[in-house]
Design an enzyme around this catalytic site. Structure first.
Site, PDB file in Angstrom:
ATOM      1  N   LYS A 193       0.645  -1.619  -0.334  1.00 24.62           N
ATOM      2  CA  LYS A 193       0.389   0.125   0.098  1.00 24.62           C
ATOM      3  C   LYS A 193       0.602   1.108  -0.020  1.00 24.62           C
ATOM      4  CE  LYS A 193      -3.859  -1.814   2.152  1.00 24.62           C
ATOM      5  NZ  LYS A 193      -4.671  -1.794   3.147  1.00 24.62           N
ATOM      6  N   TYR A 243     -12.527  -1.931  -3.884  1.00 24.23           N
ATOM      7  CA  TYR A 243     -12.468  -1.830  -2.336  1.00 24.23           C
ATOM      8  C   TYR A 243     -14.255  -2.121  -1.957  1.00 24.23           C
ATOM      9  CZ  TYR A 243      -8.071  -1.869  -0.338  1.00 24.23           C
ATOM     10  OH  TYR A 243      -7.242  -2.312   0.688  1.00 24.23           O
ATOM     11  N   PHE A 250     -15.126   3.366   7.201  1.00 26.59           N
ATOM     12  CA  PHE A 250     -13.941   4.027   6.897  1.00 26.59           C
ATOM     13  C   PHE A 250     -13.555   3.740   4.910  1.00 26.59           C
ATOM     14  CE2 PHE A 250     -14.227  -0.793   7.839  1.00 26.59           C
ATOM     15  CZ  PHE A 250     -13.728  -1.621   6.470  1.00 26.59           C
ATOM     16  N   ASN A 257      -2.324   0.245   7.124  1.00 32.72           N
ATOM     17  CA  ASN A 257      -1.318  -1.306   7.872  1.00 32.72           C
ATOM     18  C   ASN A 257      -0.380  -1.912   6.346  1.00 32.72           C
ATOM     19  OD1 ASN A 257      -3.499  -2.035   5.577  1.00 32.72           O
ATOM     20  ND2 ASN A 257      -4.632  -3.103   7.606  1.00 32.72           N
ATOM     21  N   HIS A 273      -1.953  -5.736   1.494  1.00 30.74           N
ATOM     22  CA  HIS A 273      -3.713  -5.988   1.606  1.00 30.74           C
ATOM     23  C   HIS A 273      -2.957  -7.137   0.737  1.00 30.74           C
ATOM     24  CE1 HIS A 273      -7.756  -6.980  -0.782  1.00 30.74           C
ATOM     25  NE2 HIS A 273      -7.378  -7.226  -1.247  1.00 30.74           N
ATOM     26  N   GLU A 281     -10.122 -10.609  -7.718  1.00 34.15           N
ATOM     27  CA  GLU A 281      -8.228  -9.144  -7.146  1.00 34.15           C
ATOM     28  C   GLU A 281      -7.928  -9.199  -8.316  1.00 34.15           C
ATOM     29  OE1 GLU A 281     -10.356  -8.587  -2.665  1.00 34.15           O
ATOM     30  OE2 GLU A 281      -7.664  -9.151  -3.798  1.00 34.15           O
TER      31      GLU A 281
HETATM   32  O1  CDP Z   1      -6.854  -5.648   4.290  1.00 35.35           O
HETATM   33  P1  CDP Z   1      -7.358  -6.659   5.333  1.00 35.35           P
HETATM   34  O2  CDP Z   1      -8.638  -7.933   4.702  1.00 35.35           O
HETATM   35  O3  CDP Z   1      -7.448  -7.134   6.520  1.00 35.35           O
HETATM   36  O4  CDP Z   1      -9.241  -6.009   6.367  1.00 35.35           O
HETATM   37  P2  CDP Z   1     -10.466  -5.338   5.803  1.00 35.35           P
HETATM   38  O5  CDP Z   1     -11.467  -6.208   6.694  1.00 35.35           O
HETATM   39  O6  CDP Z   1     -11.411  -6.219   4.356  1.00 35.35           O
HETATM   40  O7  CDP Z   1     -10.233  -3.451   5.672  1.00 35.35           O
HETATM   41  C1  CDP Z   1     -10.011  -3.775   4.338  1.00 35.35           C
HETATM   42  C2  CDP Z   1      -8.857  -2.194   4.753  1.00 35.35           C
HETATM   43  O8  CDP Z   1      -9.859  -1.204   5.277  1.00 35.35           O
HETATM   44  C3  CDP Z   1      -7.337  -2.476   5.882  1.00 35.35           C
HETATM   45  O9  CDP Z   1      -6.516  -3.809   5.218  1.00 35.35           O
HETATM   46  C4  CDP Z   1      -7.748  -1.284   6.114  1.00 35.35           C
HETATM   47  O10 CDP Z   1      -6.604  -0.465   5.462  1.00 35.35           O
HETATM   48  C5  CDP Z   1      -8.681  -0.326   5.860  1.00 35.35           C
HETATM   49  N1  CDP Z   1      -9.856  -0.494   7.042  1.00 35.35           N
HETATM   50  C6  CDP Z   1     -10.179   0.568   7.914  1.00 35.35           C
HETATM   51  O11 CDP Z   1      -9.345   1.813   8.162  1.00 35.35           O
HETATM   52  N2  CDP Z   1     -10.369   0.446   8.936  1.00 35.35           N
HETATM   53  C7  CDP Z   1     -10.951  -0.763   9.370  1.00 35.35           C
HETATM   54  N3  CDP Z   1     -11.967  -0.562  10.895  1.00 35.35           N
HETATM   55  C8  CDP Z   1     -11.142  -1.214   8.819  1.00 35.35           C
HETATM   56  C9  CDP Z   1     -10.175  -1.626   8.231  1.00 35.35           C
HETATM   57 MG    MG Z   2     -10.362  -7.507   3.145  1.00 39.49          MG
END
Ligand code: CDP
Ligand code: MG
Length: 139
Positions: free
Chosen positions: A10, A50, A58, A113, A116, A127
């Site tokens: 990222k 996304y 978010f 973070n 991805h 994807e």
């Molecule tokens: O990336 P991952 O699959 O671990 O998490 P996700 O639940 O699919 O969320 C996608 C992305 O959204 C995360 O990797 C974070 O960058 C962001 N996110 C966020 O900004 N705040 C949250 N509470 C959860 C996710």
């Molecule tokens: Mg995810």
């Protein structure tokens, strides 16, 4: 079972020049890189990628951030690659990420973070197709 999964390094990590170190962590765990490129997402492209999170609080902030700078996308291949890469990444929130994971090492916060990874075979397929044509996948 051999699987493929999509990885994104990222903007926060590319900005800090961490691409090489992150790709090393992936390769050291035995996953094979079968496609790789660096690019910029427009805001609309980030919102398309996304789309599953469109209703989340978010979503706007996430997609603005994901289009704020270059990213490195790759396709990783290996036995059980989808779950294995999720383990290598660590938990979404770096405060909960395990020792030795990419997010523990590099993530700035729950949004920025650093990486991805796809979460299931269907999302991996979607994807990978979002970023790569068949011709760009090696092997
Ligand atoms: O990336 P991952 O699959 O671990 O998490 P996700 O639940 O699919 O969320 C996608 C992305 O959204 C995360 O990797 C974070 O960058 C962001 N996110 C966020 O900004 N705040 C949250 N509470 C959860 C996710
Ligand atoms: Mg995810």
């Amino acid at each position: 079972m051999t699987q493929r999964t999509l990885s994104i390094i990222k903007p926060d990590a590319v900005e800090r020049n961490l691409q090489g170190r992150i790709l090393s962590m992936i390769q050291e765990k035995g996953l094979k890189i079968v496609a790789l490129k660096m690019l910029y997402l427009t805001r609309e492209q980030a919102r398309g990628f996304y789309d599953v999170h469109r209703e989340k609080p978010f979503f706007d902030s996430l997609t603005d951030y994901m289009s704020s700078g270059p990213i490195v996308v790759s396709v990783l291949e290996g036995d059980g690659a989808i779950d294995r890469y999720r383990e290598i990444m660590g938990a979404t929130n770096p405060e909960s990420a395990g020792q030795g994971t990419i997010r523990k090492a590099f993530a700035l916060d729950i949004e920025k973070n650093s990486v991805h990874g796809s979460d299931a075979p269907e999302t991996a397929y979607r994807e990978i197709s979002f970023f790569f044509s068949q011709m760009e996948l090696v092997g």
